[in-house]
Design an enzyme around this catalytic site. Structure first.
Site, PDB file in Angstrom:
ATOM      1  N   LYS A  69     -18.461 -24.177  23.959  1.00 40.17           N
ATOM      2  CA  LYS A  69     -17.504 -23.405  23.537  1.00 40.17           C
ATOM      3  C   LYS A  69     -17.273 -24.197  22.005  1.00 40.17           C
ATOM      4  O   LYS A  69     -16.842 -25.453  21.920  1.00 40.17           O
ATOM      5  CB  LYS A  69     -16.382 -23.143  24.178  1.00 40.17           C
ATOM      6  N   CYS A 105     -15.174 -20.242  11.357  1.00 40.69           N
ATOM      7  CA  CYS A 105     -13.900 -20.948  11.530  1.00 40.69           C
ATOM      8  C   CYS A 105     -13.124 -20.556  10.339  1.00 40.69           C
ATOM      9  O   CYS A 105     -13.692 -20.059   9.306  1.00 40.69           O
ATOM     10  CB  CYS A 105     -14.069 -22.369  11.606  1.00 40.69           C
TER      11      CYS A 105
HETATM   12  C1  LIG Z   1     -13.211 -16.173  15.442  1.00 39.66           C
HETATM   13  C2  LIG Z   1     -12.846 -17.676  15.606  1.00 39.66           C
HETATM   14  C3  LIG Z   1     -11.648 -17.641  16.529  1.00 39.66           C
HETATM   15  C4  LIG Z   1     -12.311 -18.195  14.033  1.00 39.66           C
HETATM   16  C5  LIG Z   1     -13.947 -18.470  16.004  1.00 39.66           C
HETATM   17  C6  LIG Z   1     -14.256 -18.616  17.435  1.00 39.66           C
HETATM   18  C7  LIG Z   1     -14.960 -17.156  17.895  1.00 39.66           C
HETATM   19  C8  LIG Z   1     -14.388 -16.393  18.756  1.00 39.66           C
HETATM   20  C9  LIG Z   1     -13.349 -16.772  19.245  1.00 39.66           C
HETATM   21  O1  LIG Z   1     -12.716 -17.738  20.120  1.00 39.66           O
HETATM   22  O2  LIG Z   1     -12.074 -15.688  19.195  1.00 39.66           O
HETATM   23  N1  LIG Z   1     -14.985 -15.359  18.965  1.00 39.66           N
HETATM   24  C10 LIG Z   1     -16.164 -14.985  18.748  1.00 39.66           C
HETATM   25  O3  LIG Z   1     -16.963 -13.885  19.105  1.00 39.66           O
HETATM   26  N2  LIG Z   1     -16.821 -15.837  17.887  1.00 39.66           N
HETATM   27  C11 LIG Z   1     -16.377 -16.813  17.355  1.00 39.66           C
HETATM   28  O4  LIG Z   1     -16.718 -17.770  16.522  1.00 39.66           O
END
Ligand SMILES: CC(C)(C)CCc1c(C(=O)O)[nH]c(=O)[nH]c1=O
Length: 310
Positions: A44, A129
């Site tokens: 993750k 990010c």
């Molecule tokens: C969207 C962010 C929270 C900035 C990064 C983590 C992430 C998330 C998340 O942790 O919400 N969900 C996704 O589908 N793609 C991602 O890259």
């Protein structure tokens, strides 16, 4: 048929592994992926400090896929650094570590730590990010992407990859490819991250289906397959000497075959893994092998990137 993949000095018995974010937050989850038929494991996306993430419900199944606004829940980079230090790298399943700092400084701190640990795992820098407040995510800000990558390669001198958001405009494909091509140590891109800020509505409850962001969330599953395939094919075409990892809408051997035909070196499974569990890897693997058998392909290289146009 031979499903093996050798790239960036790592060997995979088959091209399938988890998408970052799914079944990869705890060591128990990561071990479950490693123990499955998956050919690799990715963690993750991590931040400097542990994060609880957004209020639940923050993931929901939808009629043709999924929606999520998890909010980067993760155990903090030291947890995944420790996992990587103890990982059985001789298992034949490469470990990828996804990094997604809240700031550039956070990313540099984490990358220095992974560099100094000198582990065989590969870094996947998540360009979804956050950027400065009021600015689009890094991956949608070409100048910011160039700046971040310039700073990254100053401290991280090993081969690495980036996770890209989906692009939808030929000019954007060309602009981002131009940025990425200027970094020789950037050896692969993973296309795509979820299709951002979709809205799923339940008409029975007349409500959104996830709590954060008034219901807005990243889409996965069937919804995103054509977009994922386009991004895999465009970046396979536009990037020089880099690998493209396909992610988005893979739920059977058919979509895995499509991604590889479009140019993918290997492929990641997200929504389908979340919904079905780690058994999906053996199923998809066997389905892909059957398709190859039927078509008379012996290896993935026999058809990789050979999508016909009209
Ligand atoms: C969207 C962010 C929270 C900035 C990064 C983590 C992430 C998330 C998340 O942790 O919400 N969900 C996704 O589908 N793609 C991602 O890259």
């Amino acid at each position: 048929v031979d499903l093996s993949v050798s790239w960036l000095g790592v060997n995979m018995e088959n091209p399938l592994y988890n998408a970052s974010g799914v079944m990869c937050r705890s060591r128990e989850e990561l071990d479950a992926v490693a123990a499955s038929a998956a050919g690799a494991v990715v963690t993750k996306s991590c931040t400097l400090s542990p994060r609880e993430g957004n209020p639940e419900p923050r993931y929901a199944r939808a009629p043709h896929g999924s929606i999520n606004s998890m909010g980067l829940p993760n155990a903090g980079y030291e947890y995944y650094l420790d996992y990587a230090k103890n990982y059985d790298h001789a298992s034949g399943k490469p470990l990828f570590v996804s990094v997604s700092g809240m700031t550039l400084e956070e990313n540099l701190t984490m990358l220095k730590a992974f560099r100094d640990a000198d582990l065989p795992c590969l870094v996947e820098l998540n360009l979804s990010c956050p950027n400065l407040p009021g600015k689009a995510q890094i991956g949608y800000d070409f100048a910011a992407s160039s700046h971040v990558l310039s700073e990254v390669v100053k401290v991280y001198d090993k081969p690495f990859g980036v996770k890209l958001p989906p692009y939808f405009d030929p000019v954007h494909f060309a602009e981002m490819a131009s940025v990425l091509n200027s970094f020789p140590s950037l050896k692969y891109v993973t296309c795509i991250n979820s299709v951002g800020n979709g809205l799923v509505i339940d008409i029975d409850s007349e409500s959104v289906v996830i709590k954060p962001k008034a219901g807005l969330g990243g889409l996965g599953g069937d919804y995103v397959l054509p977009t994922a395939l386009a991004n895999v094919r465009e970046f396979s075409r536009l990037l020089d000497g880099k690998h493209v990892i396909g992610c988005g809408g893979i739920k059977s051997g058919r979509e895995a075959f499509m991604h590889i035909l479009a140019g993918a070196t290997a492929v990641q499974v997200g929504t389908c893994l979340y919904e079905e569990g780690a058994g999906c890897f053996a199923r998809i693997r066997d389905e892909l092998a059957a398709i190859m058998e039927e078509k008379g392909y012996r290896t993935l290289a026999d058809f990789r990137g050979k999508l016909l146009t009209m």
